[in-house]
Structures are given as C-alpha cells and as structure tokens.
Design a protein around this motif. Structure first.
Motif, PDB file in Angstrom:
ATOM      1  N   ILE A 109       0.844  -1.202   0.000  1.00  0.00           N
ATOM      2  CA  ILE A 109       0.000   0.000   0.000  1.00  0.00           C
ATOM      3  C   ILE A 109       0.877   1.249   0.000  1.00  0.00           C
ATOM      4  O   ILE A 109       0.647   2.180  -0.782  1.00  0.00           O
ATOM      5  N   LEU A 110       1.908   1.267   0.854  1.00  0.00           N
ATOM      6  CA  LEU A 110       2.823   2.418   0.884  1.00  0.00           C
ATOM      7  C   LEU A 110       3.560   2.562  -0.445  1.00  0.00           C
ATOM      8  O   LEU A 110       3.779   3.677  -0.936  1.00  0.00           O
ATOM      9  N   GLU A 111       3.944   1.445  -1.021  1.00  0.00           N
ATOM     10  CA  GLU A 111       4.647   1.457  -2.305  1.00  0.00           C
ATOM     11  C   GLU A 111       3.779   2.087  -3.390  1.00  0.00           C
ATOM     12  O   GLU A 111       4.253   2.909  -4.187  1.00  0.00           O
ATOM     13  N   ALA A 112       2.493   1.724  -3.428  1.00  0.00           N
ATOM     14  CA  ALA A 112       1.570   2.272  -4.435  1.00  0.00           C
ATOM     15  C   ALA A 112       1.439   3.789  -4.276  1.00  0.00           C
ATOM     16  O   ALA A 112       1.418   4.537  -5.261  1.00  0.00           O
ATOM     17  N   ILE A 113       1.364   4.254  -3.027  1.00  0.00           N
ATOM     18  CA  ILE A 113       1.290   5.700  -2.757  1.00  0.00           C
ATOM     19  C   ILE A 113       2.563   6.378  -3.237  1.00  0.00           C
ATOM     20  O   ILE A 113       2.526   7.436  -3.873  1.00  0.00           O
ATOM     21  N   TYR A 114       3.697   5.755  -2.959  1.00  0.00           N
ATOM     22  CA  TYR A 114       4.998   6.325  -3.351  1.00  0.00           C
ATOM     23  C   TYR A 114       5.116   6.426  -4.869  1.00  0.00           C
ATOM     24  O   TYR A 114       5.642   7.420  -5.399  1.00  0.00           O
ATOM     25  N   ILE A 115       4.632   5.430  -5.578  1.00  0.00           N
ATOM     26  CA  ILE A 115       4.662   5.451  -7.047  1.00  0.00           C
ATOM     27  C   ILE A 115       3.856   6.638  -7.577  1.00  0.00           C
ATOM     28  O   ILE A 115       4.244   7.273  -8.567  1.00  0.00           O
ATOM     29  N   CYS A 116       2.744   6.964  -6.913  1.00  0.00           N
ATOM     30  CA  CYS A 116       1.914   8.098  -7.347  1.00  0.00           C
ATOM     31  C   CYS A 116       2.622   9.434  -7.166  1.00  0.00           C
ATOM     32  O   CYS A 116       2.236  10.428  -7.776  1.00  0.00           O
ATOM     33  N   SER A 117       3.657   9.458  -6.328  1.00  0.00           N
ATOM     34  CA  SER A 117       4.425  10.689  -6.127  1.00  0.00           C
ATOM     35  C   SER A 117       5.643  10.765  -7.036  1.00  0.00           C
ATOM     36  O   SER A 117       5.953  11.814  -7.594  1.00  0.00           O
ATOM     37  N   THR A 118       6.335   9.629  -7.205  1.00  0.00           N
ATOM     38  CA  THR A 118       7.636   9.645  -7.891  1.00  0.00           C
ATOM     39  C   THR A 118       7.668   8.856  -9.203  1.00  0.00           C
ATOM     40  O   THR A 118       8.672   8.897  -9.908  1.00  0.00           O
ATOM     41  N   THR A 119       6.604   8.115  -9.503  1.00  0.00           N
ATOM     42  CA  THR A 119       6.457   7.224 -10.668  1.00  0.00           C
ATOM     43  C   THR A 119       7.275   5.939 -10.538  1.00  0.00           C
ATOM     44  O   THR A 119       7.192   5.074 -11.397  1.00  0.00           O
ATOM     45  N   LYS A 120       8.073   5.813  -9.464  1.00  0.00           N
ATOM     46  CA  LYS A 120       8.904   4.610  -9.295  1.00  0.00           C
ATOM     47  C   LYS A 120       8.676   3.997  -7.920  1.00  0.00           C
ATOM     48  O   LYS A 120       8.281   4.672  -6.978  1.00  0.00           O
ATOM     49  N   ILE A 134      -4.797  11.219  -9.378  1.00  0.00           N
ATOM     50  CA  ILE A 134      -3.666  10.689 -10.144  1.00  0.00           C
ATOM     51  C   ILE A 134      -3.971   9.239 -10.494  1.00  0.00           C
ATOM     52  O   ILE A 134      -4.244   8.424  -9.612  1.00  0.00           O
ATOM     53  N   ASP A 135      -3.968   8.925 -11.797  1.00  0.00           N
ATOM     54  CA  ASP A 135      -4.204   7.565 -12.293  1.00  0.00           C
ATOM     55  C   ASP A 135      -2.912   7.028 -12.893  1.00  0.00           C
ATOM     56  O   ASP A 135      -2.297   7.700 -13.740  1.00  0.00           O
ATOM     57  N   ILE A 136      -2.522   5.840 -12.476  1.00  0.00           N
ATOM     58  CA  ILE A 136      -1.330   5.200 -13.049  1.00  0.00           C
ATOM     59  C   ILE A 136      -1.714   3.812 -13.547  1.00  0.00           C
ATOM     60  O   ILE A 136      -2.266   3.003 -12.796  1.00  0.00           O
ATOM     61  N   HIS A 137      -1.450   3.568 -14.830  1.00  0.00           N
ATOM     62  CA  HIS A 137      -1.755   2.288 -15.477  1.00  0.00           C
ATOM     63  C   HIS A 137      -0.429   1.598 -15.751  1.00  0.00           C
ATOM     64  O   HIS A 137       0.372   2.054 -16.575  1.00  0.00           O
ATOM     65  N   LEU A 138      -0.166   0.514 -15.028  1.00  0.00           N
ATOM     66  CA  LEU A 138       1.094  -0.225 -15.163  1.00  0.00           C
ATOM     67  C   LEU A 138       0.894  -1.421 -16.078  1.00  0.00           C
ATOM     68  O   LEU A 138      -0.056  -2.197 -15.901  1.00  0.00           O
ATOM     69  N   LYS A 139       1.782  -1.555 -17.075  1.00  0.00           N
ATOM     70  CA  LYS A 139       1.635  -2.607 -18.079  1.00  0.00           C
ATOM     71  C   LYS A 139       2.872  -3.501 -18.109  1.00  0.00           C
ATOM     72  O   LYS A 139       3.974  -3.041 -17.816  1.00  0.00           O
ATOM     73  N   LYS A 140       2.661  -4.758 -18.502  1.00  0.00           N
ATOM     74  CA  LYS A 140       3.764  -5.726 -18.496  1.00  0.00           C
ATOM     75  C   LYS A 140       4.843  -5.401 -19.513  1.00  0.00           C
ATOM     76  O   LYS A 140       6.031  -5.451 -19.212  1.00  0.00           O
ATOM     77  N   ASN A 141       4.432  -5.093 -20.718  1.00  0.00           N
ATOM     78  CA  ASN A 141       5.407  -4.955 -21.803  1.00  0.00           C
ATOM     79  C   ASN A 141       5.430  -3.571 -22.436  1.00  0.00           C
ATOM     80  O   ASN A 141       6.014  -3.382 -23.501  1.00  0.00           O
TER      81      ASN A 141
END
Length: 368
Positions: A39-50, A83-90
């Motif tokens: 959960i914390l990781e997902a929040i962090y990705i929304c701030s830094t993209t990584k 903020i919406d982030i769509h993560l894709k495999k390839n």
C-alpha cells in the motif's frame, strides 16, 4: 496536503482495494507478507512514478494479470487532484492527472509530495555513496522540476559518452566527437552540482537543532557535500581525465560520483560512529527532510513509515512520533504495542491480512 482515497486493481497481492484514509494518523498492522508495504509502495509510485524497492513495472502487477491500476485522490491546498497510473507488463506506464494523460513522467513531480521512511533508510550512513546520491536525487526531483530536467539530460549524455568510450576501441575516429559530449555533460552536470550544494546547505540549516534535541544537546551534526568535481571545473576535468576514461571505458569525473559525509563535530560518523550514532544521524536526516519539504512547498508532505518503529529505541520512537503533528501519516507495523505504550493518538486503524484490509474501530470492523 492529504490523501483522501486510494484505489488499487491487480496490484501485487491486491485484486481490488478501495481505501479511505484519515487526514491525520493511520495505522496498517498485521503479520509479515500480508501486503502492508504494498500500500505504501503504491502511494509512493503516485508521487515519484517509481517504486522505492526499485525493479520493473511488471513486478508490481498481480501474478497472472497483464496490467495493474493505481488511483489516488489528493487534497492539496483545498484543490482536488486525481492521479491515475496504469502499469503494463510490456509497455511503459500510462499516467493521467485529473483525467488528462501526461507525456512525460517528470510532469507528475511536485504535485504530490511524500517522505518515505523504511528500516533500510537507517543504514543510509553506512551504505555506499549511491544510496546517499539517491536520497538527494529523489528529494530534489519532487521539489525542483529544473533539477529533474538537468539530471535526466546529464544521465542520458553520460550513458552516451560511456558507450562512445567503449566503441573507441573499434572506431578510433569517433574520438573527435568526445569534445561535443564533454561540453554537454559539463553544461548539465554543473547545474546538478550547484543545486545539490544548495540542498545540502538547506539540510544543515535544519538538521542540527533536530539532532541536538534527540541527543540531549550532546552532539552537533554537520552534513558535507563531497563533490567529485567543482561545477566550474567540470569541463576542464573531463578533458584532463580523457586518457584515463579511454583506458577504463567509463567517465571518472562528474556528479555521478558525488557523496555525502556526516560529522559529529570532527568525527566522520560513517567511519568512526557506532551503529546507534549512525541510526540517530539517519533519523535526524529524515526529520530534516520533512521540514525542508514543508519550507519549500509551503505545505505538509504525506509521511509513510514502513515498520520503522520496531528498529528504534523508545527515545527515538518518541522523537519520531512527536514530529508527526499536523502531518498526514500512514504507518505499517506488526502490532500496536508501541503506540499504546506511548499513548499516541491514532485516528484510523486498519488490519491487513492476505491482501484484504479491515478497518478496526474498536467496536466495529469494516472490510475494504
């Protein structure tokens, strides 16, 4: 700045999650490997993209799925952001702010500021210089878009120059192009060094009063920026070390070789400090980070504490908990004992079990 809601879909061990958090203190507790840090990781990705863990986008997608979605709702100075982030495999990730797609991930920086504190951060003093450079870069990338621009260009040109140095063995005629790369590298590198110097100066203005409070006025701390090269001399140094660079097929000078040093008066904490002193310095650095973000953005960042209290003694726990006033905080832990003992006010408690989250309200329990 506060998070209002987090939605996850096919993210790590979460099939779906709709989580409403409090604007003050939130506790996520449960056994290890249940999904708290995710959960914390997902929040962090929304701030830094990584991810703070590193790795590739496909690693956060739930096993057996082709993509994952993170959606976060933020209130910043009475203005709503989604903020919406769509993560894709390839494919590269897709990012949208309030429903409008952005072309570059760097456009997200500065909208949503977080400070992430994990047990690994307590080792920042004794770990290698890359960890300390990463600390500076992650913080400045959230606070300064011009720094992002200069750092991205510096790293891009550095990679191209290193490739050229390797190719020279087969194509010696390419050597005459090195001067062009060196001019570009010096241009962006000098700006990176200059901004890092300003940032370390800001750290020193804030960190010592914090550190003295933790150590009962027994120790003074100074953070030194160990430049590999002065910003005004970068181009000349690149020219001077060219033969060495050709020999080793890599660039030997520049901000990619910078470091930070921490001193208690004249004592280098990394070399001579005890583990307790190193951890206290790391805690002071994190608490200073919160204050720096506040002073620059004129708002409070969201604080993410990942099972860090269990690594601190009671005195350092109290200093950290006392610093949380007026900051939205999301804390992960395996139990609630530390908070009960410290009589710490908790606004919302969530139990995490096997990718499911249950709000614990003492008398009632609600599933998310």
């Amino acid at each position: 700045m506060v998070i209002e809601k987090l939605n996850l879909c096919n993210y790590r061990n979460y099939e779906t999650l709709d989580l409403n958090v409090d604007s003050k203190t939130n506790i996520l507790y449960g056994d290890n490997a249940q999904g708290k840090t995710n959960i914390l990781e997902a929040i962090y990705i929304c701030s830094t993209t990584k991810s703070h863990r590193g790795g590739k986008d496909k690693e956060v997608i739930k096993f057996g799925c082709d993509d994952a979605h993170i959606k976060i709702y933020i209130n910043k100075k009475n203005k709503e952001y989604r903020i919406d982030i769509h993560l894709k495999k390839n494919k590269s990730k897709g990012i949208a702010i309030n429903g409008i797609p952005i072309k570059k991930a760097s456009e997200l920086f500065g909208i949503f500021n977080v400070v992430f504190f994990s047990p690994e951060d307590l080792n920042i003093i004794k770990n290698g210089p890359s960890e300390r450079r990463r600390f500076i870069d992650l913080e400045l990338c959230q606070l300064d878009k011009l720094y992002v621009y200069n750092l991205l260009n510096y790293n891009k040109i550095l990679n191209q120059r290193n490739k050229l140095l390797k190719d020279l063995y087969f194509k010696p005629d390419l050597e005459e192009t090195l001067d062009v790369w060196d001019l570009q590298l010096a241009k962006y590198g000098s700006e990176v060094i200059k901004r890092r110097s300003e940032f370390v100066k800001k750290i020193n203005e804030i960190i010592n009063p914090i550190h003295k409070k933790i150590t009962d006025n027994k120790e003074n701390i100074i953070v030194k920026y160990d430049k590999n090269c002065d910003e005004l001399e970068l181009y000349n140094q690149l020219v001077l070390t060219r033969e060495k660079d050709k020999k080793y097929k890599t660039t030997n000078v520049g901000p990619h070789r910078d470091d930070l040093s921490f001193y208690y008066d004249d004592m280098n904490v990394r070399i001579y400090g005890s583990q307790g002193q190193q951890r206290t310095a790391a805690l002071s650095l994190k608490l200073a980070e919160i204050e720096i973000v506040k002073s620059i953005i004129h708002d409070t960042p969201v604080l993410l504490l990942d099972d860090v209290l269990s690594e601190l003694d009671s005195k350092r726990q109290n200093e950290l908990l006392n610093s949380l006033e007026n900051v939205q905080t999301i804390i992960t832990c395996t139990g609630l004992d530390e908070f009960i003992e410290n009589r710490f006010k908790i606004n919302k408690i969530f139990k995490v079990k096997e990718g499911k989250v249950f709000e614990k309200n003492y008398l009632t329990e609600r599933s998310y």
